[in-house]
Scaffold this motif. Structure first.
Motif, PDB file in Angstrom:
ATOM      1  N   ASP A 178       0.835  -1.199   0.000  1.00 24.81           N
ATOM      2  CA  ASP A 178       0.000   0.000   0.000  1.00 24.81           C
ATOM      3  C   ASP A 178       0.874   1.254   0.000  1.00 24.81           C
ATOM      4  O   ASP A 178       2.107   1.173  -0.151  1.00 24.81           O
ATOM      5  CB  ASP A 178      -0.991  -0.026   1.170  1.00 24.81           C
ATOM      6  N   LYS A 179       0.250   2.417   0.212  1.00 23.85           N
ATOM      7  CA  LYS A 179       0.984   3.680   0.120  1.00 23.85           C
ATOM      8  C   LYS A 179       2.095   3.787   1.158  1.00 23.85           C
ATOM      9  O   LYS A 179       3.060   4.523   0.959  1.00 23.85           O
ATOM     10  CB  LYS A 179       0.011   4.846   0.266  1.00 23.85           C
ATOM     11  N   GLY A 180       1.953   3.058   2.262  1.00 21.47           N
ATOM     12  CA  GLY A 180       2.982   3.092   3.289  1.00 21.47           C
ATOM     13  C   GLY A 180       4.303   2.493   2.847  1.00 21.47           C
ATOM     14  O   GLY A 180       5.330   2.716   3.486  1.00 21.47           O
ATOM     15  N   TYR A 181       4.281   1.719   1.773  1.00 17.15           N
ATOM     16  CA  TYR A 181       5.502   1.073   1.271  1.00 17.15           C
ATOM     17  C   TYR A 181       6.040   1.761   0.017  1.00 17.15           C
ATOM     18  O   TYR A 181       6.948   1.239  -0.622  1.00 17.15           O
ATOM     19  CB  TYR A 181       5.229  -0.390   0.948  1.00 17.15           C
ATOM     20  N   GLN A 182       5.494   2.906  -0.312  1.00 22.79           N
ATOM     21  CA  GLN A 182       5.906   3.595  -1.534  1.00 22.79           C
ATOM     22  C   GLN A 182       7.420   3.832  -1.524  1.00 22.79           C
ATOM     23  O   GLN A 182       7.993   4.241  -0.513  1.00 22.79           O
ATOM     24  CB  GLN A 182       5.163   4.930  -1.653  1.00 22.79           C
ATOM     25  N   ALA A 183       8.038   3.539  -2.631  1.00 27.24           N
ATOM     26  CA  ALA A 183       9.493   3.637  -2.831  1.00 27.24           C
ATOM     27  C   ALA A 183      10.248   2.488  -2.167  1.00 27.24           C
ATOM     28  O   ALA A 183      11.477   2.413  -2.270  1.00 27.24           O
ATOM     29  CB  ALA A 183      10.054   4.970  -2.340  1.00 27.24           C
ATOM     30  N   HIS A 184       9.536   1.575  -1.515  1.00 27.47           N
ATOM     31  CA  HIS A 184      10.183   0.428  -0.886  1.00 27.47           C
ATOM     32  C   HIS A 184       9.785  -0.892  -1.538  1.00 27.47           C
ATOM     33  O   HIS A 184      10.423  -1.908  -1.291  1.00 27.47           O
ATOM     34  CB  HIS A 184       9.855   0.382   0.605  1.00 27.47           C
ATOM     35  N   VAL A 185       8.711  -0.869  -2.338  1.00 32.13           N
ATOM     36  CA  VAL A 185       8.291  -2.045  -3.087  1.00 32.13           C
ATOM     37  C   VAL A 185       8.164  -1.649  -4.553  1.00 32.13           C
ATOM     38  O   VAL A 185       8.187  -0.464  -4.896  1.00 32.13           O
ATOM     39  CB  VAL A 185       6.938  -2.610  -2.560  1.00 32.13           C
ATOM     40  N   ASP A 186       8.002  -2.636  -5.407  1.00 35.01           N
ATOM     41  CA  ASP A 186       7.975  -2.349  -6.844  1.00 35.01           C
ATOM     42  C   ASP A 186       6.675  -1.692  -7.283  1.00 35.01           C
ATOM     43  O   ASP A 186       6.674  -0.852  -8.187  1.00 35.01           O
ATOM     44  CB  ASP A 186       8.177  -3.653  -7.628  1.00 35.01           C
ATOM     45  N   ILE A 187       5.566  -2.084  -6.661  1.00 32.27           N
ATOM     46  CA  ILE A 187       4.256  -1.588  -7.073  1.00 32.27           C
ATOM     47  C   ILE A 187       3.524  -1.068  -5.846  1.00 32.27           C
ATOM     48  O   ILE A 187       3.407  -1.768  -4.830  1.00 32.27           O
ATOM     49  CB  ILE A 187       3.412  -2.706  -7.724  1.00 32.27           C
ATOM     50  N   SER A 188       3.018   0.179  -5.918  1.00 26.90           N
ATOM     51  CA  SER A 188       2.221   0.750  -4.833  1.00 26.90           C
ATOM     52  C   SER A 188       1.309   1.819  -5.417  1.00 26.90           C
ATOM     53  O   SER A 188       1.567   2.343  -6.510  1.00 26.90           O
ATOM     54  CB  SER A 188       3.124   1.355  -3.749  1.00 26.90           C
ATOM     55  N   PRO A 189       0.231   2.158  -4.713  1.00 27.68           N
ATOM     56  CA  PRO A 189      -0.662   3.193  -5.224  1.00 27.68           C
ATOM     57  C   PRO A 189       0.037   4.551  -5.315  1.00 27.68           C
ATOM     58  O   PRO A 189       0.996   4.819  -4.583  1.00 27.68           O
ATOM     59  CB  PRO A 189      -1.802   3.227  -4.184  1.00 27.68           C
ATOM     60  N   VAL A 190      -0.452   5.381  -6.191  1.00 24.79           N
ATOM     61  CA  VAL A 190       0.085   6.733  -6.353  1.00 24.79           C
ATOM     62  C   VAL A 190      -0.600   7.655  -5.351  1.00 24.79           C
ATOM     63  O   VAL A 190      -1.820   7.620  -5.185  1.00 24.79           O
ATOM     64  CB  VAL A 190      -0.155   7.248  -7.787  1.00 24.79           C
ATOM     65  N   ARG A 191       0.182   8.461  -4.651  1.00 26.74           N
ATOM     66  CA  ARG A 191      -0.387   9.427  -3.714  1.00 26.74           C
ATOM     67  C   ARG A 191      -0.906  10.652  -4.466  1.00 26.74           C
ATOM     68  O   ARG A 191      -0.345  11.060  -5.487  1.00 26.74           O
ATOM     69  CB  ARG A 191       0.668   9.880  -2.705  1.00 26.74           C
ATOM     70  N   LYS A 192      -1.962  11.225  -3.919  1.00 25.03           N
ATOM     71  CA  LYS A 192      -2.474  12.469  -4.500  1.00 25.03           C
ATOM     72  C   LYS A 192      -1.459  13.585  -4.267  1.00 25.03           C
ATOM     73  O   LYS A 192      -0.990  13.776  -3.142  1.00 25.03           O
ATOM     74  CB  LYS A 192      -3.809  12.841  -3.856  1.00 25.03           C
ATOM     75  N   PRO A 193      -1.089  14.325  -5.297  1.00 23.92           N
ATOM     76  CA  PRO A 193      -0.098  15.400  -5.123  1.00 23.92           C
ATOM     77  C   PRO A 193      -0.684  16.540  -4.291  1.00 23.92           C
ATOM     78  O   PRO A 193      -1.900  16.772  -4.321  1.00 23.92           O
ATOM     79  CB  PRO A 193       0.192  15.850  -6.559  1.00 23.92           C
ATOM     80  N   PRO A 194       0.152  17.242  -3.510  1.00 21.29           N
ATOM     81  CA  PRO A 194      -0.342  18.365  -2.708  1.00 21.29           C
ATOM     82  C   PRO A 194      -1.059  19.399  -3.574  1.00 21.29           C
ATOM     83  O   PRO A 194      -0.503  19.891  -4.563  1.00 21.29           O
ATOM     84  CB  PRO A 194       0.932  18.953  -2.088  1.00 21.29           C
ATOM     85  N   GLY A 195      -2.296  19.681  -3.232  1.00 16.51           N
ATOM     86  CA  GLY A 195      -3.063  20.678  -3.970  1.00 16.51           C
ATOM     87  C   GLY A 195      -3.516  20.233  -5.339  1.00 16.51           C
ATOM     88  O   GLY A 195      -4.045  21.043  -6.113  1.00 16.51           O
ATOM     89  N   GLY A 196      -3.317  18.953  -5.675  1.00 20.73           N
ATOM     90  CA  GLY A 196      -3.703  18.479  -6.996  1.00 20.73           C
ATOM     91  C   GLY A 196      -4.612  17.269  -6.927  1.00 20.73           C
ATOM     92  O   GLY A 196      -5.082  16.871  -5.863  1.00 20.73           O
ATOM     93  N   GLU A 197      -4.861  16.687  -8.074  1.00 25.47           N
ATOM     94  CA  GLU A 197      -5.713  15.505  -8.179  1.00 25.47           C
ATOM     95  C   GLU A 197      -4.995  14.436  -9.003  1.00 25.47           C
ATOM     96  O   GLU A 197      -4.107  14.746  -9.813  1.00 25.47           O
ATOM     97  CB  GLU A 197      -7.041  15.858  -8.858  1.00 25.47           C
ATOM     98  N   LEU A 198      -5.377  13.222  -8.783  1.00 25.69           N
ATOM     99  CA  LEU A 198      -4.855  12.132  -9.594  1.00 25.69           C
ATOM    100  C   LEU A 198      -5.528  12.149 -10.954  1.00 25.69           C
ATOM    101  O   LEU A 198      -6.695  12.532 -11.093  1.00 25.69           O
ATOM    102  CB  LEU A 198      -5.109  10.795  -8.912  1.00 25.69           C
ATOM    103  N   SER A 199      -4.802  11.696 -11.952  1.00 18.33           N
ATOM    104  CA  SER A 199      -5.390  11.571 -13.290  1.00 18.33           C
ATOM    105  C   SER A 199      -6.320  10.366 -13.305  1.00 18.33           C
ATOM    106  O   SER A 199      -6.246   9.482 -12.436  1.00 18.33           O
ATOM    107  CB  SER A 199      -4.284  11.371 -14.325  1.00 18.33           C
ATOM    108  N   PRO A 200      -7.229  10.288 -14.260  1.00 17.72           N
ATOM    109  CA  PRO A 200      -8.102   9.109 -14.360  1.00 17.72           C
ATOM    110  C   PRO A 200      -7.316   7.807 -14.444  1.00 17.72           C
ATOM    111  O   PRO A 200      -7.717   6.789 -13.867  1.00 17.72           O
ATOM    112  CB  PRO A 200      -8.895   9.363 -15.638  1.00 17.72           C
ATOM    113  N   GLU A 201      -6.198   7.824 -15.155  1.00 15.54           N
ATOM    114  CA  GLU A 201      -5.376   6.618 -15.272  1.00 15.54           C
ATOM    115  C   GLU A 201      -4.776   6.228 -13.928  1.00 15.54           C
ATOM    116  O   GLU A 201      -4.724   5.036 -13.580  1.00 15.54           O
ATOM    117  CB  GLU A 201      -4.258   6.837 -16.297  1.00 15.54           C
TER     118      GLU A 201
END
Length: 261
Positions: A178-201
């Protein structure tokens, strides 16, 4: 007494486990000594039952018709022996995972709030305990459990390494968390950027990842069938590491029997 219900082991499994322990321990009593208050087979069942149901030692003594002191002695005698005798049955992660992606997550094994222990309080779970790190297949089969329990205040990304799980699975093809492992595992969800939104993809990708991660909850449930990890652990924290090793060994021990049934 229905030992299968109280231990989670079939009679054949309990007999095999007792034989393995006897091979290491030998007889409980010395020739000419006092008879044992409880034999080895029942003693092994007793110690397994403590892990299976997190019984108080007083209640366990009542069930097995021995004193609480006898329960305590058997727990301390057999806990490390059971862990050691089952260690060779703990599969290497690649034997379970094969070429598929391994899923990783953490779970809290609640403990008493010992005043002498620091860093045990988990703000996420609002209680004290150990952070256990688990890896599993996409179908929810446990591939590995970090052998070192980590204080509950530590984040999953730290516990991933401190528990020893990262070392166990470092050579597998790909890891997902999950997001807690971001940059530590190969695949993890993308975090919403500060002040922005995630793309549909990105949102669609996160949905797929989170749906795959549901298998980890099944793996956690399998491990926590051993209720010492599900309900509040009562014994001194110094003994938790061995208790965890016993439970990991018993999990793979039962899987070993299933493979040949």
């Amino acid at each position: 007494m229905d030992l299968q219900r109280i231990t989670g082991l079939s009679p054949e499994q309990l007999t095999e486990l007792t034989a393995r322990v006897h091979h290491q321990l030998g007889p409980l009593t010395h020739p000419g000594g006092r008879p044992a208050a409880i034999g080895l087979y029942a003693s092994v069942a007793l110690v397994v039952a403590l892990h299976r149901h997190n019984l108080t030692q007083d209640l366990a003594g009542a069930l097995f018709d021995v004193s609480q002191a006898t329960v305590s002695r058997r727990w301390d005698l057999l806990r490390p022996l059971i862990a050691a005798t089952l260690a060779d049955l703990v599969l290497a992660p690649d034997a379970t995972v094969g070429g598929s992606t391994v899923l990783v997550d953490g779970t809290l094994a609640a403990t008493w709030d010992w005043k002498t222990a620091e860093g045990m309080y988990s703000g996420k779970h609002q209680t004290t305990g150990f952070n256990l790190q688990i890896a599993c297949t996409p179908s929810g089969d446990i591939a590995a459990v970090g052998p070192v329990p980590v204080p509950g205040s530590r984040h999953d990304a730290h516990a991933y390494y401190a528990s020893g799980l990262a070392d166990l699975i470092f050579d597998l093809d790909s890891t997902l968390g999950d997001k807690g492992y971001q940059a530590h595992v190969d695949i993890s969800p993308v975090r919403k950027p500060p002040g922005g939104e995630l793309s549909p993809e990105q949102r669609a990708n996160n949905t797929v990842i989170n749906s795959v991660r549901a298998a980890v909850e099944r793996a956690v449930a399998h491990l926590k069938n051993w209720r010492m990890l599900q309900t509040r652990y009562r014994a001194p924290l110094a003994k938790f590491n061995e208790a965890l090793s016993v439970i990991i060994g018993l999990y793979f021990f039962t899987r070993y029997f299933e493979a040949y049934e």
